[in-house]
Design a protein around this motif. Structure first.
Motif, PDB file in Angstrom:
ATOM      1  N   GLY A 161       0.820  -1.215   0.000  1.00 11.55           N
ATOM      2  CA  GLY A 161       0.000   0.000   0.000  1.00 11.55           C
ATOM      3  C   GLY A 161       0.848   1.257   0.000  1.00 11.55           C
ATOM      4  N   LEU A 162       1.894   1.280   0.824  1.00 11.79           N
ATOM      5  CA  LEU A 162       2.775   2.446   0.873  1.00 11.79           C
ATOM      6  C   LEU A 162       3.553   2.604  -0.428  1.00 11.79           C
ATOM      7  CD1 LEU A 162       4.175   2.304   4.528  1.00 11.79           C
ATOM      8  CD2 LEU A 162       2.451   3.846   3.589  1.00 11.79           C
ATOM      9  N   PHE A 163       3.909   1.490  -1.073  1.00 17.98           N
ATOM     10  CA  PHE A 163       4.581   1.567  -2.363  1.00 17.98           C
ATOM     11  C   PHE A 163       3.673   2.212  -3.412  1.00 17.98           C
ATOM     12  CE2 PHE A 163       7.831  -2.085  -1.709  1.00 17.98           C
ATOM     13  CZ  PHE A 163       8.709  -1.178  -1.141  1.00 17.98           C
ATOM     14  N   VAL A 164       2.385   1.841  -3.393  1.00 19.33           N
ATOM     15  CA  VAL A 164       1.433   2.424  -4.338  1.00 19.33           C
ATOM     16  C   VAL A 164       1.310   3.928  -4.092  1.00 19.33           C
ATOM     17  CG1 VAL A 164      -0.995   2.503  -5.046  1.00 19.33           C
ATOM     18  CG2 VAL A 164       0.138   0.297  -4.692  1.00 19.33           C
ATOM     19  N   VAL A 165       1.235   4.333  -2.816  1.00 19.67           N
ATOM     20  CA  VAL A 165       1.114   5.754  -2.480  1.00 19.67           C
ATOM     21  C   VAL A 165       2.339   6.525  -2.950  1.00 19.67           C
ATOM     22  CG1 VAL A 165       1.037   7.428  -0.592  1.00 19.67           C
ATOM     23  CG2 VAL A 165      -0.440   5.421  -0.535  1.00 19.67           C
ATOM     24  N   THR A 166       3.524   6.043  -2.626  1.00 14.43           N
ATOM     25  CA  THR A 166       4.744   6.768  -2.998  1.00 14.43           C
ATOM     26  C   THR A 166       4.913   6.823  -4.508  1.00 14.43           C
ATOM     27  OG1 THR A 166       6.061   4.725  -2.730  1.00 14.43           O
ATOM     28  CG2 THR A 166       5.918   6.206  -0.843  1.00 14.43           C
ATOM     29  N   GLU A 212      -0.859 -14.451  -1.173  1.00 14.73           N
ATOM     30  CA  GLU A 212      -0.411 -13.060  -1.106  1.00 14.73           C
ATOM     31  C   GLU A 212      -0.845 -12.292  -2.356  1.00 14.73           C
ATOM     32  OE1 GLU A 212       3.691 -10.501  -0.357  1.00 14.73           O
ATOM     33  OE2 GLU A 212       3.715 -12.696  -0.210  1.00 14.73           O
ATOM     34  N   TYR A 213      -0.358 -12.713  -3.524  1.00 18.57           N
ATOM     35  CA  TYR A 213      -0.751 -12.090  -4.783  1.00 18.57           C
ATOM     36  C   TYR A 213      -1.276 -13.106  -5.791  1.00 18.57           C
ATOM     37  CZ  TYR A 213       2.015  -8.204  -2.972  1.00 18.57           C
ATOM     38  OH  TYR A 213       2.526  -7.201  -2.188  1.00 18.57           O
ATOM     39  N   GLY A 214      -1.162 -14.384  -5.467  1.00 26.24           N
ATOM     40  CA  GLY A 214      -1.521 -15.434  -6.396  1.00 26.24           C
ATOM     41  C   GLY A 214      -0.308 -16.270  -6.749  1.00 26.24           C
ATOM     42  N   ARG A 215      -0.495 -17.221  -7.646  1.00 27.26           N
ATOM     43  CA  ARG A 215       0.587 -18.150  -7.989  1.00 27.26           C
ATOM     44  C   ARG A 215       1.660 -17.500  -8.850  1.00 27.26           C
ATOM     45  NH1 ARG A 215      -1.245 -23.870 -10.085  1.00 27.26           N
ATOM     46  NH2 ARG A 215      -1.796 -23.934  -7.863  1.00 27.26           N
ATOM     47  N   HIS A 216       1.261 -16.637  -9.780  1.00 29.18           N
ATOM     48  CA  HIS A 216       2.218 -16.080 -10.730  1.00 29.18           C
ATOM     49  C   HIS A 216       2.506 -14.602 -10.514  1.00 29.18           C
ATOM     50  CE1 HIS A 216      -0.023 -19.391 -12.884  1.00 29.18           C
ATOM     51  NE2 HIS A 216       1.220 -19.836 -12.932  1.00 29.18           N
ATOM     52  N   LEU A 217       1.610 -13.882  -9.902  1.00 29.23           N
ATOM     53  CA  LEU A 217       1.786 -12.446  -9.705  1.00 29.23           C
ATOM     54  C   LEU A 217       2.629 -12.148  -8.471  1.00 29.23           C
ATOM     55  CD1 LEU A 217      -1.789 -11.096 -10.555  1.00 29.23           C
ATOM     56  CD2 LEU A 217       0.208 -11.304 -12.046  1.00 29.23           C
ATOM     57  N   ASN A 218       3.212 -10.949  -8.438  1.00 32.47           N
ATOM     58  CA  ASN A 218       3.998 -10.499  -7.292  1.00 32.47           C
ATOM     59  C   ASN A 218       3.904  -8.976  -7.221  1.00 32.47           C
ATOM     60  OD1 ASN A 218       6.123  -9.465  -9.149  1.00 32.47           O
ATOM     61  ND2 ASN A 218       6.546 -11.657  -9.472  1.00 32.47           N
ATOM     62  N   ALA A 219       4.614  -8.374  -6.280  1.00 34.94           N
ATOM     63  CA  ALA A 219       4.513  -6.933  -6.057  1.00 34.94           C
ATOM     64  C   ALA A 219       4.924  -6.125  -7.286  1.00 34.94           C
ATOM     65  CB  ALA A 219       5.373  -6.530  -4.855  1.00 34.94           C
ATOM     66  N   PHE A 220       5.934  -6.592  -8.023  1.00 33.38           N
ATOM     67  CA  PHE A 220       6.378  -5.863  -9.212  1.00 33.38           C
ATOM     68  C   PHE A 220       5.265  -5.797 -10.262  1.00 33.38           C
ATOM     69  CE2 PHE A 220      10.502  -7.543  -7.570  1.00 33.38           C
ATOM     70  CZ  PHE A 220      11.096  -6.324  -7.292  1.00 33.38           C
ATOM     71  N   LEU A 292      -6.232   3.985  -5.041  1.00 35.26           N
ATOM     72  CA  LEU A 292      -5.253   4.575  -4.115  1.00 35.26           C
ATOM     73  C   LEU A 292      -4.187   5.349  -4.880  1.00 35.26           C
ATOM     74  CD1 LEU A 292      -4.152   4.883  -1.238  1.00 35.26           C
ATOM     75  CD2 LEU A 292      -2.976   2.683  -1.525  1.00 35.26           C
ATOM     76  N   TYR A 293      -3.772   4.834  -6.017  1.00 36.22           N
ATOM     77  CA  TYR A 293      -2.768   5.487  -6.871  1.00 36.22           C
ATOM     78  C   TYR A 293      -3.274   6.845  -7.359  1.00 36.22           C
ATOM     79  CZ  TYR A 293       0.116   6.182 -11.084  1.00 36.22           C
ATOM     80  OH  TYR A 293       0.942   6.700 -12.059  1.00 36.22           O
TER      81      TYR A 293
END
Length: 459
Positions: A161-166, A212-220, A292-293
């Protein structure tokens, strides 16, 4: 060990209890847990601000003031985190009001188009995430700090969430199709990193929590898609002011879809089979991320609407931000009982919580770094007679992250994997945990510090 397992099971079961006081308590506890890092930045400004920015001595002192307390207070010293924060905060306030001279009456506060409070918030997100993603693998890391699988507002839930805000605070609204073409410089690298991480994890059979994000997705991937979708949606409005209505409308629509059954499906025990089901956590959160973005872009434009402010102008801005923060915190408390606070779906409660945390941190940073911690020797007079500020000294730790924050994040991810595969952090005692984490923080921060000294900017 049995007690730890029992606590973990109890934590998992409690996550299913939507309408409870627990999420409210977690949301406040999590905010207070990151205060030692915030206070570390303030102490570094007070105690090391006189040293040259690229001084090795300054870097090492700041690491002791920021990195070491962070490591200790999220592991073996977590029970004393609030006491540490209270004592340091009171000490800082007493020192400032006893030793820092008030600004001249005609002092002009320089906000700028890239305010230092945004830089400090970004450094807070990177520093805290860097420490947490490895600390979570040690037994000394509190169970209550771990990411929630369903509803909850734990410390580690704040990261994405903080990454999206920044990211939103430093982004521009897309005004035409031509602007979308410029996104390749920022979106493609994120998607490439996301793909690379997925390929590497699959190749080495490294354990990844699919909830967390699913099998293939991640924060990036999430950050890349958020920026891409957010830019596309911003074409629907004609001005930055209209972003507020767009973001709120999108957030309410997102919450409506969640309440109609999407939330239950995402949090169900259904197997992660097929692309959409396997990645339902990440895909379901995207529109909440985008809301949020867009809200963050709007806030950044509002905050920088005046390049310079008088004392009364800055105080007025702070008061308005405090009002918004209080409003958001109240919405968080209400959401905890009505719709829930869920990072996994970026629910209405989660988005308002992250925004409340972000505004609260910006208020703290603005008070200390833009209102109080100014040096008399960096004043200069304009022809009009007003006193303005030439520059302000940020901690070297912060400047390093500002120049290469994404590089720091990638290094911390790489080292986390190396530590997990070679040092077996799950079976380390308290002392070993602190030593390993301290060395890890030193290496991550040291690399970007050397890049700062060499003037190397990657990402």
């Amino acid at each position: 060990m049995e007690a730890e397992v029992a606590n973990f099971v109890e934590h998992e079961l409690n996550e299913l209890d939507l309408k409870s006081w627990r999420s409210i308590k977690e949301s406040l506890d999590s905010f207070l847990t990151i205060l030692p890092t915030v206070l570390g930045f303030i102490l570094s400004r007070l105690l090391c601000g006189h040293l040259p920015l690229q001084s090795t001595r300054r870097f090492l002192l700041e690491l002791l003031l920021i990195g070491l307390p962070t490591v200790i207070l999220i592991t073996v010293g977590s029970a004393h985190s609030y006491i540490y924060s209270l004592v340091v905060f009171l000490g800082v306030v007493v020192y400032i009001y006893g030793n820092v001279a008030p600004n001249p009456a005609n002092y002009v506060y320089k906000v700028g188009k890239r305010p230092i409070v945004f830089t400090l918030l970004r450094a807070t997100a990177y520093s805290g995430t860097c420490a947490a993603i490895l600390a979570v693998d040690f037994p000394s890391y509190p169970t209550d700090y771990r990411k929630s699988r369903t509803f909850g507002a734990a410390v580690m839930d704040m990261g994405i969430g903080l990454f999206v805000v920044t990211m939103g605070l430093v982004s521009q609204r897309a005004r035409s199709i031509t602007d979308l073409g410029k996104l390749r410089r920022s979106v493609i690298p994120l998607l490439v990193l996301g793909l690379a991480r997925t390929i590497v994890i699959t190749a080495i059979d490294y354990h990844q929590d699919e909830t967390e994000y699913g099998r293939h997705l991640n924060a990036f991937f999430i950050l890349g898609f958020t920026k891409l979708l957010g830019s596309c949606y911003s074409l629907l409005v004609n001005s930055d002011e209209q972003l507020l209505g767009l973001s709120i409308g999108l957030l309410f629509l997102h919450e409506l879809v969640l309440q109609l059954g999407l939330s239950n499906f995402v949090m169900s025990s259904a197997p992660h089979e097929g692309f959409f089901s396997a990645n339902r956590e990440g895909l379901s959160s995207l529109h909440g991320c985008v809301a949020l973005y867009l809200l963050s872009i709007y806030f950044a434009k509002w905050y920088t609407s005046h390049d310079s402010l008088s004392y009364q102008g800055l105080i007025s801005k702070l008061k308005r931000m405090i009002f918004v923060a209080i409003l958001c915190w109240n919405l968080v408390f209400i959401s905890s009982f009505l719709t829930g606070v869920a990072r996994v779906t970026f629910s209405f409660g989660y988005v308002t919580w992250i925004f409340a945390v972000s505004i609260s941190l910006i208020v703290i940073y603005a008070f200390f770094f833009e209102l109080k911690l100014v040096r008399p020797d960096i004043y200069s007079k304009k022809s009009s007679g007003d006193v303005v500020e030439k520059s302000i000294s940020l901690p070297t730790f912060v400047e390093s992250l500002n120049m290469n924050g994404l590089t720091h994040f990638m290094i911390s991810n790489f080292l986390t994997g190396m530590v997990n595969m070679s040092l077996d952090p799950g079976h380390r005692n308290d002392l070993e945990s602190v030593v390993i984490l301290s060395i890890y923080m030193f290496v991550c921060a040291g690399v970007v510090f050397l890049m700062l000294r060499k003037g190397i900017r990657v990402a």
